[in-house]
Design a protein around this motif. Structure first.
Motif, PDB file in Angstrom:
ATOM      1  N   LYS A  66     -16.164  65.952  10.302  1.00 29.93           N
ATOM      2  CA  LYS A  66     -15.447  67.231  10.032  1.00 29.93           C
ATOM      3  C   LYS A  66     -14.143  67.439  10.879  1.00 29.93           C
ATOM      4  N   LEU A  67     -14.350  67.474  12.102  1.00 27.95           N
ATOM      5  CA  LEU A  67     -13.375  67.601  13.215  1.00 27.95           C
ATOM      6  C   LEU A  67     -12.239  66.710  13.020  1.00 27.95           C
ATOM      7  N   GLU A  97     -10.170  67.645  10.120  1.00 23.75           N
ATOM      8  CA  GLU A  97      -9.173  68.635  10.379  1.00 23.75           C
ATOM      9  C   GLU A  97      -8.166  68.341  11.048  1.00 23.75           C
ATOM     10  N   CYS A  98      -8.212  67.544  12.002  1.00 22.64           N
ATOM     11  CA  CYS A  98      -6.957  67.071  12.726  1.00 22.64           C
ATOM     12  C   CYS A  98      -5.938  66.433  11.793  1.00 22.64           C
ATOM     13  N   ARG A 103      -5.235  67.205   8.571  1.00 21.49           N
ATOM     14  CA  ARG A 103      -4.616  68.029   7.619  1.00 21.49           C
ATOM     15  C   ARG A 103      -2.973  68.303   7.770  1.00 21.49           C
ATOM     16  N   LYS A 138      -0.559  69.437  17.374  1.00 22.80           N
ATOM     17  CA  LYS A 138      -1.570  69.677  16.221  1.00 22.80           C
ATOM     18  C   LYS A 138      -2.826  69.256  17.059  1.00 22.80           C
ATOM     19  N   CYS A 197      -5.836  72.065  17.768  1.00 24.10           N
ATOM     20  CA  CYS A 197      -7.250  71.750  17.168  1.00 24.10           C
ATOM     21  C   CYS A 197      -8.313  72.014  18.313  1.00 24.10           C
ATOM     22  N   ARG A 253      -8.689  75.392  19.356  1.00 19.82           N
ATOM     23  CA  ARG A 253      -9.244  76.437  18.354  1.00 19.82           C
ATOM     24  C   ARG A 253     -10.848  75.933  18.217  1.00 19.82           C
ATOM     25  N   TRP A 254     -11.151  74.805  18.569  1.00 23.48           N
ATOM     26  CA  TRP A 254     -12.595  74.490  18.548  1.00 23.48           C
ATOM     27  C   TRP A 254     -13.444  74.827  19.620  1.00 23.48           C
ATOM     28  N   LEU A 286      -9.556  63.417   2.501  1.00 27.21           N
ATOM     29  CA  LEU A 286      -9.752  64.717   3.335  1.00 27.21           C
ATOM     30  C   LEU A 286     -10.178  65.823   2.567  1.00 27.21           C
ATOM     31  N   ASP A 287      -9.981  65.946   1.078  1.00 28.45           N
ATOM     32  CA  ASP A 287     -10.662  67.010   0.596  1.00 28.45           C
ATOM     33  C   ASP A 287     -12.138  66.726   0.361  1.00 28.45           C
ATOM     34  N   SER A 336     -13.658  67.680   3.545  1.00 28.22           N
ATOM     35  CA  SER A 336     -13.538  69.302   3.601  1.00 28.22           C
ATOM     36  C   SER A 336     -14.781  70.090   2.687  1.00 28.22           C
TER      37      SER A 336
END
Length: 480
Positions: free
Chosen positions: A230-231, A234-235, A237, A277, A281, A284-285, A318-319, A322
């Motif tokens: 998941k992480l 996310e990076c 995106r 970016k 991330c 934020r994490w 990626l979708d 997610s």
């Protein structure tokens, strides 16, 4: 070599566990450790049998004066999860574990320890080799291939067993008695993508993630540990012109993925954007991840150009990540809040030469409750054109709070330690559910010393809980 401060009492148990640690025993390759146990059985004159799956049953005659007591099955599995840190050079098929003692905990140097379930297996062998232990007739059951899908238990020839009482030594919280466990299932998914060579003016990067805790996808799923799949997704995106070339994340269906790599292409000149970016991330994490995951680190480095998916398929991948469910889905209304009723683990994701492989598993106490989750996952598979291969599922062990063996276990704990143990069910796939299905007449109780970080390189065994665990096991066997 044993560490200088390796525990010495109870002597038989600790010696056998050390020997287990020196014998490689990944799932499906338990022959050497099984032979170690067989050799000890033969030295003691105890008959043994193997079934076609490779499960071992050793018959141990009762101590003098206890011949007329009911036969007790002591059950453990021989294999271990094999996970290490990226910087550790270790071959789990040939190298012994390097043990360490730190602040009262036994662990291994940057690898799993195998206390799950090696400590329980060592205790069973210790019962067989320590003549001071008083016990009824015993059947020591050592299953194989537990960690990759409970294959040994699923294929057990139950006719080898006559006992109607069973002690499972595969739980991880001392002073707790377990009378139920989750069932589970899962899937493997595949899809072939077209690839295109690197375009002129593009750069190839490798993004690596390290430092997450990872862990057991059952007993630790409520801890909200981060998932590397998941992480990393996310990076990536909103990276301009992203084209994914390769992915390597995760190790097994029952392990929360803790590290991995993604290689991708994007137009030249994006390094500062990518690094900014990435820093965003990480920041934020760290604002919400549990303490165990705060060591998360990410590295961006150039890589050799290779064929990659086009931009549309890269975004679709990626979708998919997610949209894929992961984590606890519901909690028990009857048990404490940390008992999960239903969960799913997004365990493994690999992409190489356009070939995608994804593995995911789920756990439940009530199979009916898992049906909407299963339908959701299969709907995603259809929407993203994934081929589906179901894994072999296994049943749960429904709690029996009226169990006579449980009542005896509670009374003994109160007598030995002057307080009642907690009685629980566990959100993990113990073999008890399968064995109960094969022998409906068996009364089962599960317990064990305290283990933390199972299925991860931080796996550790609390040494101080082993002596009372051994005392309790001996007491139960003497009382039955």
């Amino acid at each position: 070599m044993k560490p200088d401060n390796y525990p010495v009492e109870p002597a038989h148990l600790w010696e056998h566990f050390y020997q287990f640690s020196q014998i490689p025993r990944p799932s499906k390759k338990e022959e050497a450790v099984r032979q170690y146990v067989v050799d000890l059985a033969e030295q003691g004159g105890h008959p043994w049998k193997l079934d076609e799956a490779g499960n071992l049953v050793i018959s141990v005659a009762a101590s003098s004066g206890r011949e007329d007591r009911p036969t007790v099955i002591i059950q453990n599995h021989l294999d271990m999860v094999t996970v290490k840190t990226a910087d550790k050079d270790h071959d789990f098929e040939s190298d012994p574990l390097v043990l360490e003692v730190n602040d009262g905990w036994l662990c291994a140097d940057r690898t799993t320890l195998g206390a799950d379930n090696g400590l329980g297996a060592a205790a069973a062998v210790a019962v067989m080799t320590d003549n001071s232990v008083e016990h009824p007739p015993l059947e020591l059951l050592f299953t194989v291939d537990e960690e990759t899908g409970l294959g040994g238990a699923l294929n057990l020839d139950a006719s080898l067993l006559s006992g109607t009482l069973m002690l499972n030594l595969d739980t991880e919280d001392w002073n707790e008695l377990y009378v139920g466990c989750a069932g589970g299932g899962g899937w493997q998914f595949a899809r072939t993508f077209s690839t295109e060579p690197a375009l002129e003016g593009s750069e190839c990067w490798r993004l690596s993630l390290r430092g997450l805790a990872g862990g057991h996808s059952g007993v630790q799923i409520h801890e909200q540990l981060a998932n590397a799949v998941k992480l990393l997704a996310e990076c990536l995106r909103e990276v301009p012109g992203l084209r994914i070339g390769a992915i390597d994340i995760g190790v097994a269906h029952n392990v929360i993925p803790r590290e991995g790599n993604v290689e991708f292409l994007c137009p030249a000149g994006q390094q500062k954007l990518l690094q900014d970016k990435l820093n965003t991330c990480i920041s934020r994490w760290k604002s919400y991840l549990p303490e165990a995951d705060l060591g998360v680190e990410a590295q961006l480095e150039s890589a050799a150009a290779k064929p990659a998916l086009d931009e549309v398929d890269s975004l679709q991948l990626l979708d998919l990540i997610s949209a894929w469910p992961h984590g606890a889905q519901s909690y028990s209304l009857a048990q404490p809040a940390d008992l999960v009723d239903l969960s799913i683990n997004l365990a493994v994701l690999r992409l190489a030469d356009g070939e995608l492989f994804l593995e995911s598993s789920y756990r439940f106490f009530n199979d009916e409750q898992s049906l909407p989750l299963q339908q959701s996952v299969l709907a995603l598979a259809r929407a993203f054109d994934l081929e589906v291969t179901p894994d072999v599922g296994y049943p749960g062990w429904q709690p029996d709070f009226e169990s006579p063996l449980l009542a005896q276990g509670i009374a003994l704990h109160q007598k030995l330690f002057d307080f009642k143990p907690e009685v629980k069910a566990i959100h993990a796939g113990l073999e008890c559910g399968i064995l109960k299905g094969k022998k409906p007449d068996v009364d089962i109780l599960s317990f064990g010393p305290t283990i933390r970080g199972a299925h991860s390189p931080s796996e550790r065994l609390e040494i101080a809980t082993v002596t009372p665990f051994w005392q309790y096991l001996k007491g139960l066997l003497a009382d039955i």
